[in-house]
Design an enzyme around this catalytic site. Structure first.
Site, PDB file in Angstrom:
ATOM      1  N   ARG A 108      -5.175  -0.780  14.717  1.00 48.93           N
ATOM      2  CA  ARG A 108      -5.643  -0.048  13.561  1.00 48.93           C
ATOM      3  C   ARG A 108      -6.518  -1.111  12.591  1.00 48.93           C
ATOM      4  O   ARG A 108      -6.056  -2.179  12.452  1.00 48.93           O
ATOM      5  CB  ARG A 108      -4.383   0.101  12.807  1.00 48.93           C
ATOM      6  CG  ARG A 108      -4.608   1.007  11.341  1.00 48.93           C
ATOM      7  CD  ARG A 108      -3.184   1.580  10.958  1.00 48.93           C
ATOM      8  NE  ARG A 108      -2.144   0.819  10.278  1.00 48.93           N
ATOM      9  CZ  ARG A 108      -1.617   1.061   9.235  1.00 48.93           C
ATOM     10  NH1 ARG A 108      -1.459   2.224   8.903  1.00 48.93           N
ATOM     11  NH2 ARG A 108      -0.707   0.269   8.742  1.00 48.93           N
ATOM     12  N   THR A 141      -9.909   0.341   7.166  1.00 50.73           N
ATOM     13  CA  THR A 141     -10.108   1.650   7.066  1.00 50.73           C
ATOM     14  C   THR A 141      -8.862   2.190   7.335  1.00 50.73           C
ATOM     15  O   THR A 141      -8.871   3.581   7.072  1.00 50.73           O
ATOM     16  CB  THR A 141     -11.265   2.221   8.143  1.00 50.73           C
ATOM     17  OG1 THR A 141     -10.736   1.816   9.355  1.00 50.73           O
ATOM     18  CG2 THR A 141     -12.617   1.095   7.807  1.00 50.73           C
ATOM     19  N   ASP A 143      10.478  -1.003  15.581  1.00 51.43           N
ATOM     20  CA  ASP A 143       9.215  -0.924  16.190  1.00 51.43           C
ATOM     21  C   ASP A 143       9.322  -0.966  17.890  1.00 51.43           C
ATOM     22  O   ASP A 143       9.962  -1.916  18.431  1.00 51.43           O
ATOM     23  CB  ASP A 143       8.381  -2.336  15.992  1.00 51.43           C
ATOM     24  CG  ASP A 143       7.043  -2.448  16.406  1.00 51.43           C
ATOM     25  OD1 ASP A 143       5.985  -2.407  15.821  1.00 51.43           O
ATOM     26  OD2 ASP A 143       6.627  -2.526  17.777  1.00 51.43           O
ATOM     27  N   ASP A 155       8.090  -3.850  19.958  1.00 50.12           N
ATOM     28  CA  ASP A 155       8.805  -5.051  19.572  1.00 50.12           C
ATOM     29  C   ASP A 155      10.197  -5.150  20.312  1.00 50.12           C
ATOM     30  O   ASP A 155      10.750  -6.047  20.992  1.00 50.12           O
ATOM     31  CB  ASP A 155       9.143  -5.348  18.274  1.00 50.12           C
ATOM     32  CG  ASP A 155       7.987  -5.928  17.467  1.00 50.12           C
ATOM     33  OD1 ASP A 155       6.891  -6.376  18.261  1.00 50.12           O
ATOM     34  OD2 ASP A 155       7.778  -5.965  16.191  1.00 50.12           O
TER      35      ASP A 155
END
Ligand code: URA
Length: 210
Positions: A105, A109, A201, A204
């Site tokens: 990502r 933006t 996550d 993770d």
């Protein structure tokens, strides 16, 4: 697959998912459970694969028997957490071809940017199953499927472990032709784009980072 969203509410899937959600579940157990759930979800996501008939000889007689038709399946892992699902699906479909899509990502933006793309040839002739445990905002999943379609894929299914309503809506909007199979549809996203109640996550928890 007729419906856009399938939630696999099988007791084994739900039991394993509950253990995975628990913050006290350590990485090795989380990873093992993800593989087991992935195998069970794969059973559902492949339910309507096309089959043809072949003639075989059993020890008793000749018979016409069903066999998967067409080119070998393509499993596409959306990096990195998709690899956790891939480890569960591949033993069930060992002849499948495997591809990888890497997206990150952009912090300015907030748009997904491709950093890796390697997929099997003749994607347009294959049934494609895209794998990503968490359908959260849907941004990266939609972008990954955009890339797969650009590469020629025509029949795509999406398999995840958890979905948020926002992600499901985004996928339905962008890719109404791509059915989603998930183990649960959770309540919502938080302000950081994490699924609540979720499991944290996924990358993770699979890889022991974070
Ligand atoms: N990705 C994750 O790993 N977890 C979430 O809750 C959302 C996106």
């Amino acid at each position: 697959m007729s419906q856009h969203l399938t939630v696999v509410d099988h007791p084994l899937v739900q039991h394993k998912l509950t253990i995975m959600r628990d913050v006290a579940t350590p990485t090795p157990e989380f990873r093992r459970l993800l593989q087991e759930v992935a195998l069970l979800l794969a059973y559902e996501v492949t339910r309507d694969l096309p089959v043809g008939a072949v003639t075989i000889q059993t020890p008793m007689s000749e018979m016409k028997a069903p066999k998967l038709a067409g080119k070998k399946l393509a499993l596409i892992s959306i990096l990195r957490a998709g690899n956790g699902l891939l480890d569960g699906v591949l033993p069930l479909i060992p002849s499948a071809r495997v591809g990888f899509v890497g997206l990150y990502r952009d912090e300015d933006t907030l748009e997904p940017v491709q950093y890796y793309f390697k997929v099997p040839d003749a994607l347009g002739e294959r049934d494609v199953i895209a794998l990503d445990p968490m359908l959260a905002t849907g941004n990266s999943s939609v972008a990954a499927i955009d890339l797969l379609k650009d590469a020629g894929a025509k029949r795509i299914r999406f398999m995840c472990l958890l979905a948020a309503p926002e992600g499901v809506a985004r996928m339905k909007d962008a890719h109404p032709d791509v059915p989603i199979v998930t183990a649960a549809l959770d309540e919502r996203l938080n302000e950081n784009g994490y699924i609540v109640p979720g499991l944290g996550d996924a990358g993770d928890r699979i890889f022991g980072t974070g």
